[in-house]
Design a protein around this motif. Structure first.
Motif: not given
Length: 306
Positions: A100-109
């Motif tokens: 949640g602190s690394s790849i998830l924000p980019q993935f969700i976008e």
């Protein structure tokens, strides 16, 4: 016996392969073999025979197949029909704190850009908490870094990751060209909270090497751990993804286990009886396409010898 058993039986019968059925349903082959065995035990018959390298359906299997197709077809129709009644497609994603602190924000976008019709909820916690939410149907699908222990959940390795030992400039180990596992004895550490997959992996390492450390601080926040490394002169074992900027700026020194004991995967997890919706399938497809930027960063490492 559940509808899940019948779905896997139909998939094996139609593909002629346990591995092909596993790929179709995004699970591991041993899980398929187990479910077929459970179905055979339930009905007291042999459904498949392996002759040479080929799998052959038996007479009992041939009799079950049209009935199983009918039942699974009706079930899938029911699931798709009820799913279509929602005004908005929804996907509830769980992730552990490292992800949640690394790849998830980019993935969700990226997911939102490709699937604007889907409403996304994301929940971040440790592996134990995310697993329980999946069991309770509070989440549809998740990415976790720890070992999933519930037999109700299907876990499939998806992305590579590894932990590093980190210390800041003010730490006496910062200038050392290498470390040995015994050098960690009685050192001050900032640790993740109990239930964290990162903490569990490191504690297993300490137990194997008979090393005792001092837990000076305990956080469930990667930024707080980073500050503890830089300011409080604590060491930490943490995902390499969370210290990329600090390492490139030479604010921290990273040591990597030479025995590869800290190598791990981020695992795709969902309930074994969960109907795989279109939104979930899109999630999995996109995850497979993202290996170009989801691999761990390449950073200077010093060896941690065993």
């Amino acid at each position: 016996m559940t509808i899940w058993h019948l779905q896997l039986f139909v998939a094996v019968a139609e593909t002629g392969s346990m591995s092909a059925a596993a790929k179709q349903y995004m699970i591991r082959q041993p899980s398929v073999s187990q479910k077929i065995s459970e179905l055979e035990s339930h009905y007291g018959v042999l459904l498949f025979e392996r002759l040479g390298n080929r799998l052959h359906i038996t007479e009992a299997g041939e009799k079950l197949l049209p009935l199983a197709r009918d039942l699974t077809s009706r079930f899938n129709f029911l699931e798709d029909y009820m799913e279509s009644q929602h005004a908005v497609n929804r996907l509830r994603i769980g992730a552990t704190i490292t992800i949640g602190s690394s790849i998830l924000p980019q993935f969700i976008e990226r997911y939102r850009c490709e699937n604007p019709d889907t409403e996304i909820f994301a929940g971040i916690s440790n592996t134990a908490s995310i697993s329980q939410k999946l069991v309770n149907n509070e989440l549809d699908i998740a990415l976790v870094e720890g070992v999933v222990k519930s037999p109700e959940l299907v876990s499939t390795p998806k992305l590579k990751d590894f932990l590093v030992l980190a210390c800041g400039k003010g730490h006496p180990f910062y200038s050392k060209p290498s470390l040995h596992s015994q050098d960690l004895q009685d050192m001050d550490f900032v640790m993740r909270e109990p239930g964290s997959g990162t903490r569990e992996l490191f504690e297993q390492y300490l137990a194997r090497h008979h090393v005792h450390i001092k837990i000076a601080l305990e956080y469930n926040n990667p930024e707080a751990m980073r500050q503890a490394i830089l300011v409080n002169r604590c060491m930490a074992v943490i995902s390499v993804r969370l210290l990329e900027d600090a390492a490139r700026a030479n604010e921290v020194r990273l040591f990597q286990s030479q025995g590869q004991e800290w190598n791990r995967t981020f695992n795709l997890v969902y309930h074994k009886n969960k109907h795989v919706t279109k939104a979930m399938r899109r999630f999995c497809t996109l995850l497979d396409q993202c290996s170009d930027w989801t691999n761990p960063p390449l950073l200077p490492m010093r060896p941690l010898l065993d």
